[in-house]
Design an enzyme around this catalytic site. Structure first.
Site, mmCIF file in Angstrom:
data_model
loop_
_atom_site.group_PDB
_atom_site.id
_atom_site.type_symbol
_atom_site.label_atom_id
_atom_site.label_comp_id
_atom_site.label_asym_id
_atom_site.label_seq_id
_atom_site.Cartn_x
_atom_site.Cartn_y
_atom_site.Cartn_z
ATOM 1 N N LYS A 97 64.905 -32.377 17.725
ATOM 2 C CA LYS A 97 63.972 -31.305 18.598
ATOM 3 C C LYS A 97 64.934 -30.848 19.351
ATOM 4 O O LYS A 97 65.740 -31.706 19.954
ATOM 5 C CB LYS A 97 62.916 -32.328 19.001
ATOM 6 C CG LYS A 97 62.040 -31.690 20.173
ATOM 7 C CD LYS A 97 60.730 -32.272 20.279
ATOM 8 C CE LYS A 97 60.394 -31.989 21.926
ATOM 9 N NZ LYS A 97 58.603 -32.177 21.912
ATOM 10 N N GLU A 99 51.257 -31.572 16.628
ATOM 11 C CA GLU A 99 51.934 -32.565 17.142
ATOM 12 C C GLU A 99 50.909 -32.846 18.047
ATOM 13 O O GLU A 99 50.440 -32.220 19.210
ATOM 14 C CB GLU A 99 53.192 -32.040 17.703
ATOM 15 C CG GLU A 99 54.038 -33.240 18.685
ATOM 16 C CD GLU A 99 55.074 -32.602 19.626
ATOM 17 O OE1 GLU A 99 55.897 -31.772 19.280
ATOM 18 O OE2 GLU A 99 55.209 -33.002 20.636
ATOM 19 N N ARG A 129 50.677 -38.383 25.552
ATOM 20 C CA ARG A 129 50.449 -38.413 26.736
ATOM 21 C C ARG A 129 49.137 -38.560 27.375
ATOM 22 O O ARG A 129 48.741 -38.824 28.644
ATOM 23 C CB ARG A 129 50.763 -36.621 27.317
ATOM 24 C CG ARG A 129 52.132 -36.309 27.159
ATOM 25 C CD ARG A 129 52.411 -34.981 27.531
ATOM 26 N NE ARG A 129 53.502 -34.564 26.557
ATOM 27 C CZ ARG A 129 53.908 -33.247 26.554
ATOM 28 N NH1 ARG A 129 53.524 -32.480 27.245
ATOM 29 N NH2 ARG A 129 54.777 -32.880 25.735
HETATM 30 C C1 3PG Z 1 56.852 -30.339 24.397
HETATM 31 O O1 3PG Z 1 56.470 -31.415 24.492
HETATM 32 O O2 3PG Z 1 57.392 -30.077 23.243
HETATM 33 C C2 3PG Z 1 56.715 -29.417 25.474
HETATM 34 O O3 3PG Z 1 56.145 -29.901 26.448
HETATM 35 C C3 3PG Z 1 56.003 -28.041 24.840
HETATM 36 O O4 3PG Z 1 56.373 -27.208 25.827
HETATM 37 P P1 3PG Z 1 55.727 -25.780 26.265
HETATM 38 O O5 3PG Z 1 54.492 -26.097 26.839
HETATM 39 O O6 3PG Z 1 56.537 -24.811 26.977
HETATM 40 O O7 3PG Z 1 55.063 -25.213 24.825
#
Ligand code: 3PG
Length: 220
Positions: free
Chosen positions: A135, A47, A51
């Site tokens: 999600k 993914e 950002r």
């Molecule tokens: C996302 O975008 O799905 C989350 O920021 C992932 O979270 P994590 O850094 O706790 O894996």
């Protein structure tokens, strides 16, 4: 092709892959290197979050160079980003939250999209617009596996499937993946930004290899 069919296709692919690295990538070269590592380690999905400015270019380049890599766009927050994700060749997109305008655009374009939810009200609003793939975010802070199971219970008969992210780690991924309705988990722990920026490819390989080992140990 319909939205429902394309979401079902994404679910079918992701439920084989099971663990999806969530990546924040600032430059194309390191992005491609990260994708190469994933392919070499046998975890063919990512993914790529919107950002960073480089996100859509990385998806385009990675899709050309690694056609077997199942690429999704993450942190898709508006219609412009959704369309850029689609145009760049992402096979699916996700968002941290539920935005009915973005979901409606994805439905209109039949682009597989999983909005983020962490309450029953959000699940129902997303379902109402045609989503069956969601999600669960932020999974850990929202109550983890226990909360997810409670959310799933009243919607199980509707075939809603989830991808938990946010707080997923090597230590708890298996617990989420043991839930039938969980398609795959996502996490940044498989490609930490600091490791990518500092070219700590050995550390990344180790984390990804651990995920592959876990995924291979799971019986479904
Ligand atoms: C996302 O975008 O799905 C989350 O920021 C992932 O979270 P994590 O850094 O706790 O894996």
């Amino acid at each position: 092709m319909s939205f429902e069919k394309n979401c079902a296709d994404a679910v079918a692919v992701l439920e084989k892959i099971r663990i999806v690295p969530v990546l924040v990538l600032n430059d194309v070269d390191r992005g491609l290197k990260m994708c190469e590592v994933l392919m070499q380690c046998g975890l063919p999905a990512a993914e790529i979050t919107f950002r960073t400015k480089a996100a859509s270019r990385i998806i385009t380049e990675a899709a050309k160079r690694f056609p077997e890599l199942y690429l999704g766009a993450g942190t898709v927050l508006d219609i412009d980003e959704l369309n850029r994700a689609f145009d760049s060749g992402a096979k699916f997109a996700v968002a941290p939250g539920f935005n009915p305008a973005v979901v409606s655009e994805a439905v209109r374009n039949a682009f597989a999209f999983a909005p983020g939810v962490c309450t029953p009200s959000e699940v129902e609003q997303a379902m109402y617009l045609g989503c069956k793939f969601l999600k669960f975010f932020p999974a850990g802070e929202a109550g983890g596996v226990k909360m997810l199971k409670s959310i799933i219970a009243p919607y199980r008969h509707r075939g809603i499937r989830f991808m938990p992210t946010g707080g997923v780690t090597a230590a708890n991924a298996a617990e989420y993946l043991a839930v039938n309705e969980v398609v795959a988990v996502g996490g940044t722990y498989l490609g930490k930004s600091a490791d990518i920026e500092n070219n700590n490819w050995d550390a990344i390989r180790q984390a990804v290899a651990g995920a592959v080992e876990l995924k291979n140990s799971l019986v479904r």
